[in-house]
Write an enzyme that holds these catalytic residues in place. Structure first.
Site, short mmCIF file in Angstrom:
data_model
loop_
_atom_site.label_atom_id
_atom_site.label_comp_id
_atom_site.label_asym_id
_atom_site.label_seq_id
_atom_site.Cartn_x
_atom_site.Cartn_y
_atom_site.Cartn_z
CB THR A 20 -0.95 -0.05 1.02
OG1 THR A 20 -1.90 -1.18 1.24
CG2 THR A 20 -1.79 1.09 1.17
CD GLU A 79 2.39 11.25 -2.18
OE1 GLU A 79 2.21 12.55 -1.58
OE2 GLU A 79 3.36 10.74 -1.25
CG HIS A 82 -3.88 -1.51 -1.77
ND1 HIS A 82 -2.63 -1.69 -1.40
CD2 HIS A 82 -4.01 -2.10 -2.89
CE1 HIS A 82 -2.05 -2.22 -2.48
NE2 HIS A 82 -2.81 -2.57 -3.41
#
Length: 129
Positions: free
Chosen positions: A34, A42, A68
């Site tokens: 995750t 990002e 997730h």
């Protein structure tokens, strides 16, 4: 700054041992971690805006929501796409979605703020002090 909603970027990776929960310390299984999924999302946001910022500007992450939804084992190709959905002054909001060959594995939002790199780093140094 020439940022407007609709700006997009994407990344494609193949899950390797360095990308796994076991390696990241976020679990003990060899699937996409995750934290790694978040880092990929990002990175895609950074890629989306980097050519649209003024010299000396950068963006920093300030808020994340992430789901997730499915595991991606070693060797799986994962594509992460982001879209800039909101620009509010220096605040940028992105939606992201990650897919592998079976479907959506993750989704969420990332907020970033455009800052002057020099002033930001100077402020970070003052916090040490």
């Amino acid at each position: 700054m020439t940022l407007a909603p609709g700006l997009r970027s994407q990344l494609l990776i193949m899950v390797e041992m360095a990308d796994t929960a076991k390696r990241a310390g976020s679990g003990d299984v060899p699937v996409l971690a995750t934290p790694r999924l978040l880092a990929l999302a990002e990175a895609a946001t950074v890629r989306a805006v980097e050519k649209h910022l003024a010299p000396g500007e950068t963006s920093v992450g300030t808020r994340v929501t992430l789901e997730h939804l499915a595991a991606s084992p070693l060797g799986t190709h994962v594509q992460v796409g982001v879209e800039l959905t909101e620009v509010d002054g220096r605040r940028l909001v992105f939606a992201f979605e990650a897919h592998d060959k079976r479907g959506v594995v993750g989704q969420g939002t990332i907020e970033r703020v455009v800052v002057d790199r020099h002033k930001f780093l100077a402020g970070a140094q003052r916090r040490l002090g």
